[in-house]
Design a protein around this motif. Structure first.
Motif, PDB file in Angstrom:
ATOM      1  N   SER A 167      -4.699  -2.026   1.898  1.00  0.00           N
ATOM      2  CA  SER A 167      -3.834  -0.846   1.884  1.00  0.00           C
ATOM      3  C   SER A 167      -3.675  -0.299   0.473  1.00  0.00           C
ATOM      4  N   GLN A 227       3.641   0.948   3.158  1.00  0.00           N
ATOM      5  CA  GLN A 227       3.089   0.461   4.421  1.00  0.00           C
ATOM      6  C   GLN A 227       3.856  -0.757   4.917  1.00  0.00           C
ATOM      7  N   ALA A 271      -2.968   1.685   6.754  1.00  0.00           N
ATOM      8  CA  ALA A 271      -1.624   1.125   6.899  1.00  0.00           C
ATOM      9  C   ALA A 271      -1.681  -0.385   6.680  1.00  0.00           C
TER      10      ALA A 271
END
Length: 486
Positions: A167, A227, A271
């Motif tokens: 991420s 995230q 994510a």
């Protein structure tokens, strides 16, 4: 039951929490870190202060918990970079914070590659992301050592490993959105082709071990901060969205397991990657939220953030604020934009100014909500929120009024570390489904819109006119949608 030490290393502070298998916080410690705001848009941090805060906060939280832990996990700032010696681990530069705008010139040089970069990475060419700052650091500070995001350095100091999570890597402008791997062509484009880069790891991976907190404990569940909060707030399905109100305000919406590109100027990134499957999100940023409040504190408009609701006027009396104190992100992407107040008269007082700043933050969030809805093809029905500024009822009501959706406040102040805890649990137990690793929750407070839709639309139209006046100063660069281009 798995007990995890989760460390959230942020822009203005480092938080460490010890969480047991039932989601109970057993120990907590928070230490401030102090970014230096420099002339010319520079924002730097002392790497030594960052590391010391991670170690000290972790040790204090453990001492208060008084229990052994099964894992350590780290959530990081995402786009803050530094140079360091991979042999000794010593920093070779200050940490260049995600808010730093000094790489605007590098982005301007690459303006002709904007579409290629967006299509490859899902991101907008902007100094906010990692690669322009890495290139600027290399040009202006040092060619020695390696240059990485801050997580790689911190994890190296804890474990000796050279990694970054998927991420965080996806926030760099030099990784491909579709497979979240480094892209050689983009690295060359930014002058980073010869750099030694960390291995990109999944978010449910044990990356090494550390003895920094006593014993030898696995380090697992690495993730970027926003995230992590998206996960903690159970935004596990496409279309579910949250906004974190911290130094900035960050609205993220889960888009499922397809690597979709935004058509409205939002960033698209990973994510998380868990169990071999990658989930994606759209995100938009308000660069100054709590930092705008600190600015008001410095000017004497409020004493602390806790005073916001008491000081804010009931009505702004026509005063509007575009709080672009560090530029504007989506949909304008104007790092050069400056903040402005409009509509002031001799009767304007500090209460009007405070309310105008809070409404200006809320208006930017509302703009982001519209962009997310346009990309998803459906309006948001609910927005989940977390972060320190959710304590301001005035701000949260303004967000509800201007977005015209229900606002559910996350009941814990620890969304980011709790999201990292879920990933650490998933790392240690491969049989655990991600949804079972996340703690269930109910909102502590819910805000429904009080303004009728017409009043919200009128306010936002006037506020957009104020933004237009701000962005008219200097060269205007707009982000058009693909539909408009057709």
């Amino acid at each position: 039951m798995t007990t995890v030490l989760a460390i959230d290393q942020g822009t203005s502070g480092t938080k460490a929490v010890v969480v047991d298998g039932a989601g109970k916080v057993l120990g907590l410690a928070e230490l401030p870190v102090r970014p230096a705001y420099l002339p010319g848009g520079g924002v730097e941090q002392d790497p030594g202060e960052l590391l010391d805060s991670v170690l000290e906060a972790g040790r204090q939280a453990l001492a208060r918990a008084g229990v052994p832990i099964d894992a350590v996990t780290l959530a990081n700032q995402g786009e803050t970079v530094l140079a360091w010696d991979p042999g000794t681990g010593e920093p070779l530069s200050p940490a260049i914070v995600w808010q730093d705008r000094r790489s605007e010139g590098i982005c301007a040089e690459l303006d002709g590659e904007r579409e290629r970069i967006a299509e490859t990475t899902g991101l907008i060419l902007d100094p906010y992301f990692s690669a322009p700052k890495m290139a600027w650091l290399r040009r202006n500070m040092t060619r020695e050592g390696v240059v990485t995001t801050s997580d790689s350095w911190l994890v190296h100091r804890l474990t000796g490993e050279f990694v970054t999570d998927v991420s965080t890597a996806s926030r760099s402008l030099v990784t491909r959105l579709d497979d979240a791997e480094w892209d050689a062509g983009l690295l060359e484009l930014f002058g980073l082709g010869g750099e030694r880069l960390p291995r990109i790891v999944a978010c449910d991976e044990v990356v090494g071990g550390t003895s920094a907190f006593g014993g030898d404990v696995p380090v697992a569940g690495l993730v970027v901060d926003q995230q992590a909060a998206l996960l903690a707030e159970n935004c596990l399905k496409a279309g579910e969205a949250k906004c974190t109100f911290g130094t900035g305000a960050f609205l993220l919406a889960n888009t499922g397991t397809s690597a979709a590109r935004s058509t409205s100027g939002l960033a698209a990134s990973v994510a998380w990657r868990v169990r071999g499957e990658t989930s994606y999100c759209f995100d938009g940023q308000v660069y100054t939220a709590a930092s705008a409040v600190r600015w008001m504190q410095d000017l004497g408009l409020v004493r602390t953030a806790a005073d916001l609701d008491a000081v804010a006027a009931d009505d702004s009396e026509g005063v509007l604020c575009v709080p672009a104190l560090a530029g504007l992100a989506a949909p304008w992407w104007r790092p050069d934009a400056k903040a402005a107040f409009t509509g002031m008269t001799l009767s304007t007082g500090r209460g009007h100014l405070v309310l105008a700043v809070l409404q200006g933050i809320a208006a930017q969030v509302a703009e982001l909500g519209d962009l997310v809805a346009a990309d998803l093809g459906q309006p948001l029905s609910t927005l989940r929120v977390d972060g320190g500024l959710t304590r301001s009822r005035v701000l949260m009501q303004a967000v509800a009024d201007l977005t015209q959706v229900r606002i559910d406040v996350y009941p814990s102040e620890h969304a980011t570390p709790l999201g990292a805890v879920a990933l650490a649990r998933a790392s240690l137990d491969p049989s655990l489904a991600l949804e079972d690793a996340v703690d269930a929750w109910e909102p502590s407070t819910t805000y429904e819109p009080r303004w009728p839709a017409g009043r919200a639309a009128d306010f936002r139209a006037r506020w957009r006119e104020a933004v237009s006046a701000v962005t008219a100063q200097g060269t205007v660069r707009t982000t058009t949608t693909r539909e408009e281009e057709r």
